[in-house]
Design an enzyme around this catalytic site. Structure first.
Site, short mmCIF file in Angstrom:
data_model
loop_
_atom_site.label_atom_id
_atom_site.label_comp_id
_atom_site.label_asym_id
_atom_site.label_seq_id
_atom_site.Cartn_x
_atom_site.Cartn_y
_atom_site.Cartn_z
N LYS A 1 -3.65 5.60 9.46
CA LYS A 1 -4.76 6.15 8.67
C LYS A 1 -5.48 7.17 9.54
O LYS A 1 -6.43 6.85 10.25
CB LYS A 1 -5.71 5.04 8.20
N SER B 1 -12.48 -3.27 2.14
CA SER B 1 -12.47 -2.64 3.47
C SER B 1 -13.89 -2.41 3.96
O SER B 1 -14.75 -1.94 3.21
CB SER B 1 -11.74 -1.30 3.42
N ARG C 1 0.86 -1.19 0.00
CA ARG C 1 0.00 0.00 0.00
C ARG C 1 0.90 1.24 0.00
O ARG C 1 1.55 1.55 0.99
CB ARG C 1 -0.92 0.02 1.24
#
Length: 199
Positions: A126, A99, A30
């Site tokens: 995040k 997700s 990611r």
């Protein structure tokens, strides 16, 4: 079968081999900062390490680059490509993860092969994620029949709570990425999951 999922950016590829030796089953690349060409280049070391350790390699949010990155799967978020759109791009042989951030989203998981459920706890990884707490984990445990991983602020200090709430597996970033000994950190998490670490 997978229980321990690691999310890494390209800058932390150096922890891959140690983490995989410690028992990580799935690795997701990611990295929102890399260009397409840079992402494909970064994927090379992820692919090699996963092949050498029998782990799955998943690309975050880029179904269009799955072939170029030789990924086993792609993970999409609620604001990324839909599962149906991703499937149209990658075909039936590629694993698709989705997700889940709220209990309501558990009603729209058709076509996904696995879920990432959270953020369960607050996490600096995040900063825009709202911590849903163990309530979301319990809801997923009650409703979901495909594989799934709890994610968000999970480490050795709270993995027992996650398991008690019903999660079959966990996804982590900092718990392994930032550890002094990533292999040992992975082994400890694996043991906490009730799985024997690799020999």
């Amino acid at each position: 079968m997978a229980r321990l999922y690691l999310v890494l950016d390209g800058a932390h590829a150096h922890v891959l081999d140690a983490a995989l030796r410690g028992g990580v089953d799935v690795v997701q690349l990611r990295d929102k900062e890399l260009s397409d060409d840079q992402l494909v280049r970064a994927a090379e070391s992820f692919r090699r390490a996963c092949d050498a350790n029998g782990a799955l390699f998943v690309l975050n949010d880029r179904p269009d680059l799955v072939d170029a990155c030789h990924a086993d799967g792609v993970h999409v978020g609620q604001r990324d490509a839909s599962v149906a759109d991703a499937r149209a791009l990658v075909g039936d042989e590629v694993v698709i993860g989705l997700s889940i951030e709220t209990v309501e989203q558990l009603d729209a998981i058709e076509g996904a092969d696995y879920l990432g459920v959270g953020a369960v706890f607050t996490t600096p990884t995040k900063t825009d994620a709202v911590a849903a707490g163990l309530e979301l984990v319990r809801a997923a445990a009650a409703a979901v029949t495909i594989p799934w991983f709890a994610i968000g602020g999970i480490g050795l200090e709270n993995v027992a709570d996650i398991l008690a709430a019903g999660a079959p597996g966990v996804a982590v970033v900092r718990a392994i990425q930032d550890a002094d000994d990533p292999e040992a950190a992975a082994r400890e998490l694996r043991a906490a999951l009730g799985e024997p670490p690799p020999a």
